[in-house]
Design an enzyme around this catalytic site. Structure first.
Site, mmCIF file in Angstrom:
data_model
loop_
_atom_site.group_PDB
_atom_site.id
_atom_site.type_symbol
_atom_site.label_atom_id
_atom_site.label_comp_id
_atom_site.label_asym_id
_atom_site.label_seq_id
_atom_site.Cartn_x
_atom_site.Cartn_y
_atom_site.Cartn_z
ATOM 1 N N CYS A 2 4.181 -13.863 -140.114
ATOM 2 C CA CYS A 2 4.984 -15.036 -139.774
ATOM 3 C C CYS A 2 5.284 -15.088 -138.285
ATOM 4 C CB CYS A 2 6.311 -14.998 -140.507
ATOM 5 S SG CYS A 2 6.168 -14.787 -142.265
ATOM 6 N N ARG A 28 -1.728 -15.366 -135.700
ATOM 7 C CA ARG A 28 -1.129 -14.267 -136.451
ATOM 8 C C ARG A 28 -1.340 -14.413 -137.960
ATOM 9 N NH1 ARG A 28 2.615 -11.538 -133.168
ATOM 10 N NH2 ARG A 28 3.691 -10.781 -134.988
ATOM 11 N N ASN A 102 11.395 -13.831 -140.385
ATOM 12 C CA ASN A 102 10.243 -12.944 -140.599
ATOM 13 C C ASN A 102 10.782 -11.673 -141.217
ATOM 14 O OD1 ASN A 102 8.814 -14.809 -139.175
ATOM 15 N ND2 ASN A 102 8.385 -13.498 -137.413
ATOM 16 N N GLU A 488 -15.778 0.670 -139.508
ATOM 17 C CA GLU A 488 -15.318 -0.475 -138.726
ATOM 18 C C GLU A 488 -16.272 -1.658 -138.884
ATOM 19 O OE1 GLU A 488 -12.684 -1.307 -137.512
ATOM 20 O OE2 GLU A 488 -13.135 -2.819 -135.993
ATOM 21 N N GLU A 495 -13.619 -8.817 -143.289
ATOM 22 C CA GLU A 495 -12.495 -9.621 -142.803
ATOM 23 C C GLU A 495 -12.855 -11.062 -142.518
ATOM 24 O OE1 GLU A 495 -11.235 -7.050 -139.410
ATOM 25 O OE2 GLU A 495 -9.246 -7.368 -140.244
ATOM 26 N N LYS A 608 -2.437 -11.179 -138.184
ATOM 27 C CA LYS A 608 -2.796 -10.358 -137.029
ATOM 28 C C LYS A 608 -1.952 -9.094 -136.962
ATOM 29 C CE LYS A 608 -4.787 -9.230 -133.208
ATOM 30 N NZ LYS A 608 -6.104 -8.580 -133.364
HETATM 31 O O1 M6R Z 1 -1.549 -3.968 -134.600
HETATM 32 P P1 M6R Z 1 -2.167 -2.803 -135.296
HETATM 33 O O2 M6R Z 1 -3.275 -2.184 -134.487
HETATM 34 O O3 M6R Z 1 -1.188 -1.773 -135.741
HETATM 35 O O4 M6R Z 1 -2.847 -3.408 -136.595
HETATM 36 C C1 M6R Z 1 -3.433 -2.556 -137.533
HETATM 37 C C2 M6R Z 1 -4.298 -3.331 -138.505
HETATM 38 O O5 M6R Z 1 -3.537 -4.271 -139.200
HETATM 39 C C3 M6R Z 1 -5.450 -4.058 -137.783
HETATM 40 O O6 M6R Z 1 -6.246 -3.165 -137.068
HETATM 41 C C4 M6R Z 1 -6.316 -4.803 -138.788
HETATM 42 O O7 M6R Z 1 -7.016 -3.891 -139.584
HETATM 43 C C5 M6R Z 1 -7.250 -5.759 -138.050
HETATM 44 N N1 M6R Z 1 -7.234 -7.022 -138.687
HETATM 45 C C6 M6R Z 1 -8.634 -5.279 -138.004
HETATM 46 O O8 M6R Z 1 -9.546 -6.204 -137.523
#
Ligand code: M6R
Length: 613
Positions: A2, A28, A102, A488, A495, A608
């Site tokens: 959010c 986000r 949020n 990855e 994704e 995000k």
């Molecule tokens: O902001 P962060 O690096 O902590 O986020 C971790 C994961 O949510 C993030 O890497 C997520 O897996 C991405 N969407 C990957 O592309």
């Protein structure tokens, strides 16, 4: 996740700013959105399920265009499905107050029962409406909005960033935080708040981060911060070095593509100023990275989520390989609940782009409570993880807008490499000459990344992606330091392309997953010169023998020659090969998603920054 925006101004109207702020926060992830403005003695709410363009349609009558105070929200559903009714802002029914939120109110059921018993009426399934009615009840009693918010929050258990607007004689705007981020900024005639600093950059680069347990009262040109008891708190604003342009697409079709192409510069920004070449060492800001502390580290516990965890898995190979310090890694969400045993001398290393991921933050706090030294690799200055770490390596990747992380991953791997060298130098497992040689290798990577990001490679990857647009599923295989890269690659494809993809350790295939291989199935194999290259070649043969369609990515010529299709990557030392090998995987996911007509920068169901558990 959010997004929150809010603003109050004595010099101009705010609605357009709210919409623009919400647009900045679109990346986000959200499923509904809305605004509330205070005007003419009333608070008016407009909200819509779906994209911001839907909300703009209902605002196009211009009725709210003249308002000088308002709040806005993009919602990623937690309690209650995405719908107009569940979208924020929520109103208390008086027409004088509205709230956006949020996070999660954990005791909302018990509070809801209490409010229902008083005859109060609910119009949504959300936990947020409970908080709105609580604030409204205090406001009815004649308190100021700030006092009403403080009193209501005293009843609440959970995590929140909120913004509330009310209208009495003058409009009032109040925010509060316990958990999810909230940032405020003032300008000559206005005051603004947002859950993400990017939404404030069109107003100013001088921002103040709100801390947990604080309430902010905003009026034109003025911001007052207090604790929950109302005691004032002084905090100077900080200057943000990102500009609004850095968050744009810079001529690329998508943020993700722009961010992929930024990676050679990101390598330079993360590393080059920190390389102390004559000493074959690395210098980080802050005392936490000095020899004395690092010499005491007995174990490193990496905690992270998603892509950041893949960077953390690579960190294990680098730190164990170069500094001979044992490294464990955990999904932050698992670490929290497995009753971890940490040995004395543990450094807890949180890796996170946003610095606000709820699981990572909670895991870091837990590790700290268990006696570990809290450290982090993070991209966002001023984020909660940064503020709660005893030592931080900022990755300086710049704002990452694409939900699918690309440049942040590369920056995390570069930072992990620097950390491995620093640890190794501090502990004497690398001498000056060895350090110099490794850091030279790192420097030489930049032109190689540029050489890979050419039209010819992009075209080749695009053709491969298009050939397999209708594949039922993909495997991504790697070994050693390239095993996390395989994970990855699979995550990127899942994704944004919504295709089933599995990342696997190539040597494990024969223990079960090889049964899934059908003739023609695309199997992407990472193969770079190094300790496991012969093993990977054998794994390629095993897959080919079952009819798998092998796509080799890497610099190992013999493996490339075995492939049905291939992308040759410039050679690098094994430790650094992930930084090159991941680029074709990012491009593969990008072009696959493009070919399938997916919304690349805003993939379905994803946020995000995941600020709830
Ligand atoms: O902001 P962060 O690096 O902590 O986020 C971790 C994961 O949510 C993030 O890497 C997520 O897996 C991405 N969407 C990957 O592309």
């Amino acid at each position: 996740m959010c997004g929150i925006v809010g603003g109050i101004s004595s010099a101009g109207t705010v609605l357009q700013h709210l919409i623009e702020g919400l647009r900045v926060l679109e990346y986000r992830g959200y499923d509904s959105c809305g605004v509330a403005v205070a005007e003419g003695g009333a608070v008016t709410v407009r909200r819509k399920v779906g994209r911001l363009s839907e909300l703009e349609r209902v605002l196009s009558d211009g009725a709210l265009a003249g308002a000088r105070a308002g709040i806005g929200h993009t919602r990623w559903a937690t309690h209650g499905k995405p719908s107009d009714e569940n979208a924020h802002p929520h109103s208390d029914g008086s027409g004088r107050l509205a709230l956006v939120h949020n996070g999660i109110i954990e005791n909302y059921l018990e509070l809801r029962r209490e409010l229902l018993a008083e005859g109060r009426v609910f119009h949504s399934e959300t936990d947020t409406e409970v908080l709105t009615l609580l604030v409204g009840r205090e406001y009815e009693r004649g308190r100021s909005l700030g006092d009403s918010v403080r009193a209501a929050l005293a009843r609440v258990r959970g995590y929140y960033a909120i913004a509330v607007i009310s209208t009495g004689k003058n409009p009032e705007l109040v925010g509060a935080r316990h958990g999810p981020p909230l940032v405020v900024a003032r300008t000559k005639d206005g005051a603004w708040l947002a859950s993400d600093v990017l939404a404030l950059l069109p107003h100013t680069r001088e921002v103040t981060y709100v801390e947990d347990g604080e309430v902010v009262e905003l009026s034109p040109g003025r911001i007052v911060i207090t604790d929950l008891a109302g005691l004032p708190i002084e905090r100077a604003p900080r200057r943000v070095d990102w500009d609004a342009e850095a968050a744009g697409k810079g001529g690329f079709a998508h943020h993700m593509l722009k961010e992929i192409f930024e990676q050679p510069d990101v390598l330079a920004r993360t590393a080059f100023d920190r390389i102390a070449q004559v000493h074959g060492d690395v210098s980080f800001e802050g005392e936490g990275w000095q020899d004395e502390r690092l010499a005491r580290v007995q174990r490193v516990q990496v905690i992270a989520c998603g892509t950041a965890l893949h960077a953390g898995m690579i960190a294990r190979y680098l730190i164990e390989g170069l500094a001979r310090v044992p490294v464990d890694f955990d999904f932050a969400s698992e670490f929290r609940y497995r009753g971890p045993c940490l040995v004395p001398g543990t450094m807890a290393l949180a890796i996170t782009q946003s610095g606000e991921t709820a699981d990572t933050l909670a895991a870091l706090r837990l590790a700290r409570d268990l006696g570990a030294f809290p450290a982090s690799i993070c991209n966002v200055i001023g984020s909660t993880v940064v503020r709660e770490s005893g030592a931080v390596i900022l990755t300086h990747a710049g704002p990452e807008i694409g939900v699918a992380s690309t440049k942040a991953f590369t920056a995390q791997v570069v930072a992990a490499f620097l950390l491995a060298v620093r640890l190794a130098r501090a502990r004497g497992t690398l001498d000056e000459a060895q350090g110099r040689s490794l850091l030279d290798d790192l420097r030489r990577l930049r032109p190689r990344m540029e050489g890979l990001l050419t039209e010819a490679t992009v075209d080749k990857v695009r053709r491969i992606a298009e050939r397999h647009l209708h594949a039922k599923g993909f495997f991504f295989l790697g070994r050693g330091v390239n095993y996390p890269v395989a994970l990855e690659g699979a995550l990127k494809l899942k994704e944004i392309s919504y295709v089933h993809a599995e990342g696997y350790a190539a040597g494990e295939m024969k223990h079960g997953p090889i049964a899934l291989i059908e003739p023609g199935m695309p199997i992407v194999v990472l193969s770079s010169p190094g300790v496991v290259q012969d093993k990977v070649r054998s794994n390629i043969e095993q897959v080919k023998a079952r009819g798998g369609h092998v796509i080799v990515i890497g610099a190992d010529r013999e493996a490339l020659a075995l492939a049905d299709e291939s992308i040759e990557v410039p050679e690098a030392i094994e430790w650094l090969s992930p930084i090159l090998n991941v680029i074709p995987l990012q491009l593969l996911a990008y072009h696959h998603a493009l070919g399938r007509g997916c919304d690349i920068d805003k993939p379905r169901n994803l946020a995000k920054s995941v600020t709830v558990e």
